[in-house]
Design a protein around this motif. Structure first.
Motif: not given
Length: 126
Positions: A120-126
């Protein structure tokens, strides 16, 4: 003075052609030899990943889209991270492989089930 008739099809066509810019951030990641489009909260199935259920995994980012901003160059993406939580290990459907040669008596039957992991994808950090 004549009243001008307005074609309703023109009104409908103008409403449909409006472009809505995406406000949801998503990323294209490399996962298990494939590329997957993911956003926060998505569940995806990958080839087996080592670790216990509940552990975190970082996936390499190939493209990052945040609203109207698109990031594709390698320097900017080097710092970007997609974090996923391992949910479970499972096995894919059975694939039956059969080989047969006529008039020789050669028959071979083999099966295969892929080892998979759901994350499960929890975070997308740029």
């Amino acid at each position: 003075m004549k009243a001008q008739a307005v074609c309703t099809c023109e009104i409908r066509r103008s409403k449909m052609s409006r472009k809505v810019s995406p406000k949801v951030a998503y990323a294209i990641v490399r996962a298990g030899g494939r590329q997957e489009k993911v956003s926060v909260g998505d569940k995806i199935t990958l080839d087996r990943v080592a670790g216990e259920p509940g552990s975190t995994i970082e996936l390499p980012v190939l493209l990052l889209v945040d609203g109207d901003k698109i990031t594709a160059d390698a320097k900017s993406l080097a710092s970007a991270k997609v974090t996923a939580e391992k949910i479970e290990d499972l096995r894919g459907p059975k694939i039956v492989i059969q080989k047969y040669k006529n008039k020789t008596g050669y028959k071979k039957r083999q099966g295969f089930r892929a080892e998979l992991t759901t994350v499960k994808i929890t975070a997308i950090n740029a």
